[in-house]
Design an enzyme around this catalytic site. Structure first.
Site: not given
Length: 878
Positions: A452, A761
């Site tokens: 991202e 994450e």
């Protein structure tokens, strides 16, 4: 010891030298043994002309307004200060020098663009010009910028040390430039000027879905050279109609996908550059330090895989690229893939980073560089027009291990803290979290350096208090906040990530619009500036963001008044009186990434992908209203600092109404929250939503949930950072340390035990069988290390203090830790704290800088006050 002010600074960035705007703010640290000042004198030299400010009465020494008329372009400034207190004068400080920038109105250079052939993938282009100069060159400055990523060269030598210039901003509104001293690179006669230009963030791949052409379809650059001769006359060379463009050896360049360099490529056709083919905002100058090659890591191991490729392990997950000096004979093609993880066969895998929308095929994640050798002696491949997140590299052929080096690349932030203790597991956790932030500080604060790479507002509002302990992030944060303001929608909503590649402010995108305006994400516009003010004393961060803060809060308040979640509509056709302040009727991400449940077959259940509609429509009003309270309360405090008394009173009263509404809707008389989750209790206690008489009960409910989870946490994105401080501050430090030292999943040490060198994450980022999920470098959960500084070491700013004028040393002990020590380079100067246990006694030592006061508090409550200097005290534990 010198009795003069030191560490003079201005609030500006620069590369080889400090570069300011027309009115820089001045800061210094007080003499090391001074408790304060009541005034100061300044000596300033502007282009050699001396200016004096005498006997200015002020206790402030941070972020003082520029005392002279605004600077003009390209002025050279030196300044020094001496302070006084109670009739005593310090010695003069050392001189500090900087230059004012080439301000926007003084740029005469034209925007030039390459003539392109619509090649895919897109190459980098060489823009070339030249200038004839006299031999008596006294000084020269090169000013340059681009819509794209660029490097400037003078007579074949690369200019400056900044990488990925001019950095990532919301290019429709803000564009920064670079300045460099090129005196030593010029010569009398002909001089070659070149710009190597690629897509960069401007029109290259951005974000999860590899969106392209976000800000434009044509790249461009602008360069202006000012040369001063010995007699004071000048020559100015600028980009314009006499410049040319051609393809270079970089035949493909994308920041996300990778770079391909063909050293055998024939020189491309030279054509006239296009002139003024783009429009651009006024040029400004970044307050942040630049991106640089900060560190080099050698290959830790090189292993041959079964298919003949070689896996290089650098031992650390980081952001950057590889320098390769062994390119092989002419025509040799080397392919390099980058990633964070190896599969069970020992081969590189990036499938955990593939992106997929519900019901659609996955988009494979690739970070691939390629190079074709010309066979020339000394040829080096270093792909500076891309950047990767990786620990491992897969190289398609055998190479000399000594020829492969990882270049660690990120914003060159000044480290401000150290921490170490007797528990090496906690030291390793501290390093993993620190590396995770480093890998996500590539010009802006990103969520991950891989799939991202977006400046998610939620990520940074969670981590910024930790970031501000580890590094000086004032200018870095202010630069990013400018993009947050640039991207703010007309109705006041703050977009999820900035710079906003969706361009939602000007481009309709129904899906992006539907998920914009979330609590915990948009609230970054309020929380981040407040942290900068509390940490650094930077009132300017409050002032420049005040309008955006207020617009965000007013939008959230209006949404609370006018929109209701369907569950409340079902409860009563009309809203209950307190619902006016319940923020539940618009989209919220919610807690996000709590530990995932497992299906019967052991696989992880993704709550979003398994039932997107249910997740999207769930009632997240408890989270939304909690953040609404914190932001309104903070806005009142900001108004107070800025002197907006009426606003301060209004928002204080409004905050209390929101607090009471939250209590009415989400808290019962026994201190139980409606959600009944660990995250809900942590947030309620951390945000001071729980009345004093119920705090102990709420804390015990939290502890009971932790016990029910087998001593594990179940918090996610928004509340994990506050979990351990809340437990310790409500009388449960044993539970806090039990969670911190937990080794089975979900836990921080469980990540380390499975090989993590950065924070994952997902809590289950790597399963027991070695399968990876999601990003393995996501810093938000690494905010736990703030607890190591504030509680384990015990060093924290005193309540109500600003810029560390007052701080507390009060370690929270645990049987497994026998000593801790650390430092913090505060705005007042370096603080050093240390403690150790020996013979049932605790010894605490602290160095207090000038301008600060400290309290030292032992576990039994014994408290000692001290001013600047060294303090040490041995005290019985029992």
């Amino acid at each position: 010891m010198s009795q003069s002010p030191y560490d003079l600074q201005i609030d500006s960035g620069g590369d080889q030298f400090v570069v300011s705007g027309p009115a820089p703010r001045l800061s210094w640290k007080l003499p090391r043994e001074w408790s304060g000042q009541d005034g100061y004198d300044l000596q300033l030299r502007v282009d050699g002309v001396e200016k004096v400010v005498e006997n200015a009465g002020s206790a402030r020494h941070l972020f003082l307004e520029w005392p002279l008329p605004p600077l003009r372009s390209r002025q050279c400034v030196a300044w020094r200060v001496r302070t006084h207190s109670g009739g005593r004068w310090s010695e003069w400080s050392p001189w500090h020098a900087f230059e004012s920038a080439l301000l926007d109105g003084d740029w005469s250079a034209r925007w030039i663009s390459p003539q392109e052939d619509d090649k895919q993938p897109r190459p980098a282009y060489v823009l070339a010009g030249g200038v004839e100069l006299r031999g008596d060159i006294a000084s020269a400055r090169l000013y340059s910028t681009a819509l794209g990523v660029f490097e400037a060269f003078v007579n074949g030598t690369r200019v400056g040390t900044a990488e990925l210039a001019p950095g990532w901003t919301s290019y429709a509104d803000t564009l920064h430039a670079q300045a460099a001293d090129v005196t030593a690179l010029l010569r009398g006669g002909g001089n070659d000027l070149e710009i190597l230009l690629s897509d960069g963030w401007y029109r290259g791949s951005v974000g999860t879905w590899r969106k392209r052409d976000s800000w434009g379809t044509v790249t461009a650059a602008r360069l202006q050279l000012h040369v001063r001769y010995a007699d004071g006359t000048e020559t100015v060379a600028v980009t314009g109609e006499d410049w040319t463009s051609r393809p270079g050896a970089i035949v493909a360049a994308d920041l996300m996908n990778g770079q391909t360099t063909d050293f055998t490529a024939e020189r491309g056709t030279t054509r006239p550059a296009l002139v003024d083919a783009v429009s651009a905002p006024p040029i400004s100058w970044s307050p942040a330090p630049p991106v640089r090659r900060v560190e080099q890591l050698p290959a830790r191991s090189v292993t041959r895989h079964d298919d003949g490729a070689y896996i290089v392990d650098f031992g650390q997950n980081a952001s950057g690229w590889i320098t390769l000096t062994d390119l092989g004979p002419a025509g040799t093609r080397t392919v390099i893939d980058h990633g964070e993880h190896l599969d069970p066969t020992g081969d590189l895998t990036t499938t955990h980073l593939d992106s997929q929308k519900p019901g659609e095929a996955a988009i494979p994640f690739v970070q691939r560089d390629e190079v074709v050798s010309s066979g020339r002696l000394g040829e080096v491949f270093e792909p500076r027009h891309t950047v990767h997140g990786f620990r491992y590299a897969r190289i398609s052929r055998a190479v000399d291990p000594a020829s492969v080096t990882m270049q660690v690349v990120h914003t060159d932030l000044r480290p401000t803290a150290t921490f170490t203790c007797s528990d090496d597991d906690l030291n390793r956790l501290h390093e993993a979290a620190r590396w995770s932030f480093r890998g996500n500080a590539v010009d802006i604060p990103t969520d991950c350096p891989t799939r991202e790479r977006l400046g998610w507002t939620g990520d940074y509002q969670i981590f910024v208090p930790t970031a501000a302990r580890l590094y000086d992030v004032d200018g870095f944060s202010r630069k990013w906040l400018c993009s947050v303001r640039d991207d703010q929608l007309d109705d006041g909503r703050v977009v999820n990530s900035s710079p906003d590649a969706n361009r939602l402010k000007t481009h309709d995108d129904p899906m992006a619009n539907a998920i914009t305006g979330s609590a915990g994400w948009g609230d970054a516009i309020v929380h981040v500036p407040w942290v900068l003010y509390e940490t650094y004393g930077d009132q300017g961060a409050l002032a420049e963001n005040w309008p955006a803060m207020r617009r965000w809060v007013e939008w959230a308040l209006a949404t609370a008044r006018t929109a209701r979640h369907p569950s409340r509509v079902e409860r009563s056709a009309g809203p209950l009186p307190h619902e006016e302040f319940i923020w539940d009727g618009s989209f919220h991400w919610g807690e996000w990434t709590e530990p995932k449940q497992r299906a019967a077959d052991g696989s992880l259940i993704d709550p979003v992908m398994s039932d997107p509609i249910a997740w999207y429509t769930a009632d997240k009003g408890e989270v939304g209203t909690a953040y609404l309270y914190r932001s309104v309360r903070t806005l009142a405090a900001v108004a107070e600092v800025l002197g907006h008394a009426d606003d301060a009173a209004h928002y204080r009263a409004t905050a209390e109404k929101v607090r009471r509404a939250w209590q009415s809707e989400f808290l019962d008389a026994e201190g139980r929250t409606k959600s009944g989750t660990q995250a809900g209790y942590v947030r309620a206690l951390a945000f001071d939503l729980v009345p004093d008489d119920l705090r102990d009960k709420a804390a015990w409910h939290l502890v009971a949930l932790i016990d029910a989870a087998g001593g594990h946490l179940t918090t996610g994105f928004l509340s994990t950072a506050d979990l351990l401080p809340v437990l310790a501050d409500t009388g449960h430090p044993d539970v806090a340390y039990r969670l911190l030292r937990q080794r089975t999943s979900p836990s921080w040490l469980g990540m380390l035990d499975r090989g993590a060198t950065t924070i994952w994450e997902d809590w289950d980022g790597v399963s027991e069988d070695g399968t990876a999920t999601a990003s393995l470098n996501h810093y938000s959960k690494g905010a736990v290390i703030r607890f190591l500084h504030t509680h384990t070491l015990g060093l924290r700013q005193a309540a109500g203090s600003v810029a560390w004028e007052s701080f507390l040393v009060a370690p929270v002990l645990n049987d497994a830790i026998t000593w801790a020590e650390g430092t913090f380079d505060s705005p007042q100067g370096r603080i050093a704290a240390a403690w150790h246990i020996q013979d049932d006694h605790l010894t605490i030592s602290v160095d207090v800088p000038g301008g600060a006061q400290a309290q030292v508090r032992f576990p039994d409550g014994a408290t000692f006050h001290t001013g600047p200097g060294r303090f040490s005290r041995r005290h019985p534990l029992f």
